[in-house]
Design a protein around this motif. Sequence first.
Motif, short mmCIF file in Angstrom:
data_model
loop_
_atom_site.label_atom_id
_atom_site.label_comp_id
_atom_site.label_asym_id
_atom_site.label_seq_id
_atom_site.Cartn_x
_atom_site.Cartn_y
_atom_site.Cartn_z
N LEU A 1 1.34 -1.43 0.05
CA LEU A 1 0.06 -0.18 0.46
C LEU A 1 0.84 1.07 0.03
O LEU A 1 1.08 1.81 -0.91
CB LEU A 1 -0.54 -0.05 1.44
N GLU A 2 2.16 1.44 1.19
CA GLU A 2 2.88 2.61 0.83
C GLU A 2 3.36 2.56 0.06
O GLU A 2 3.59 4.17 -0.52
CB GLU A 2 3.60 2.26 1.72
N ASN A 3 4.06 1.66 -1.10
CA ASN A 3 4.73 1.40 -1.99
C ASN A 3 4.18 2.06 -3.72
O ASN A 3 4.04 2.85 -4.10
CB ASN A 3 5.75 0.65 -2.66
N PHE A 4 2.92 1.25 -3.70
CA PHE A 4 1.99 1.25 -5.10
C PHE A 4 0.38 1.51 -4.71
O PHE A 4 -0.29 2.15 -6.06
CB PHE A 4 1.87 -0.16 -5.11
N GLY A 5 0.21 2.28 -3.73
CA GLY A 5 -1.72 2.47 -3.29
C GLY A 5 -2.31 1.85 -3.33
O GLY A 5 -2.17 0.24 -3.95
N LYS B 1 -2.60 -6.13 -10.89
CA LYS B 1 -2.66 -4.90 -11.50
C LYS B 1 -1.35 -4.34 -10.88
O LYS B 1 -0.76 -3.24 -11.35
CB LYS B 1 -3.94 -4.27 -10.29
N LEU B 2 -0.82 -4.67 -9.85
CA LEU B 2 0.43 -4.69 -8.84
C LEU B 2 1.53 -5.57 -9.65
O LEU B 2 2.50 -4.84 -10.52
CB LEU B 2 0.30 -5.34 -8.29
N GLY B 3 0.90 -6.80 -11.14
CA GLY B 3 2.27 -6.82 -11.58
C GLY B 3 1.79 -5.97 -13.22
O GLY B 3 3.10 -5.16 -12.99
N GLU B 4 1.44 -5.21 -13.35
CA GLU B 4 1.67 -3.99 -14.40
C GLU B 4 2.38 -3.08 -14.05
O GLU B 4 2.74 -2.39 -15.20
CB GLU B 4 -0.38 -3.57 -14.63
N ILE B 5 2.14 -2.60 -12.59
CA ILE B 5 2.87 -1.02 -12.59
C ILE B 5 4.11 -1.51 -12.21
O ILE B 5 5.14 -0.66 -12.45
CB ILE B 5 2.14 -0.96 -10.74
N VAL B 6 4.22 -3.31 -11.39
CA VAL B 6 5.91 -3.59 -11.48
C VAL B 6 6.30 -3.11 -12.87
O VAL B 6 7.82 -2.76 -12.92
CB VAL B 6 5.76 -4.65 -10.44
N LYS C 1 5.77 -2.44 -16.11
CA LYS C 1 6.65 -1.12 -16.64
C LYS C 1 6.91 0.00 -16.68
O LYS C 1 7.46 0.68 -17.22
CB LYS C 1 4.02 -0.67 -16.49
N ASN C 2 7.32 -0.50 -15.03
CA ASN C 2 8.42 0.45 -14.86
C ASN C 2 10.13 -0.34 -14.33
O ASN C 2 9.83 -0.90 -12.97
CB ASN C 2 7.95 1.36 -13.63
N LYS C 3 10.97 -0.05 -14.82
CA LYS C 3 11.44 -1.15 -14.31
C LYS C 3 12.59 -0.52 -12.97
O LYS C 3 13.10 -1.28 -12.47
CB LYS C 3 13.29 -0.63 -15.24
N LYS C 4 12.83 0.50 -12.41
CA LYS C 4 12.73 0.88 -10.73
C LYS C 4 12.02 0.36 -9.69
O LYS C 4 12.30 -0.40 -8.39
CB LYS C 4 12.05 2.61 -10.73
N ASN C 5 10.55 -0.06 -10.33
CA ASN C 5 9.55 -1.00 -9.46
C ASN C 5 10.14 -2.21 -9.39
O ASN C 5 9.86 -3.18 -8.53
CB ASN C 5 8.16 -1.15 -10.12
#
Length: 76
Positions: A48-52, A65-70, A72-76
């Motif tokens: 929650l703190e890291n991805f909302g 949804k978590l996979g999509e966020i993670v 799509k962004n190499k930093k994540n």
Amino acid sequence: MIIGITGGIGSGKSTVSRILRNKGFYFVDLDSISHDVIQNPKIKKQLLENFGNEIFDKEEVLRKKLGEIVFKNKKN
């Protein structure tokens, strides 16, 4: 010997894993472990703190949804 099985959706990872298990190979299913890990309240808090809250439906983590966020962004 350690063998890692990777690949996209529908690439046959589960089939290969099942064949190896049937032949007596020791198998660690990290996807299964990750399902258990994200049920931990401390992990949910960190997610929650890291991805909302967009990765949650009530208290359930929306893994897709978590996979999509993670991924799509190499930093994540």
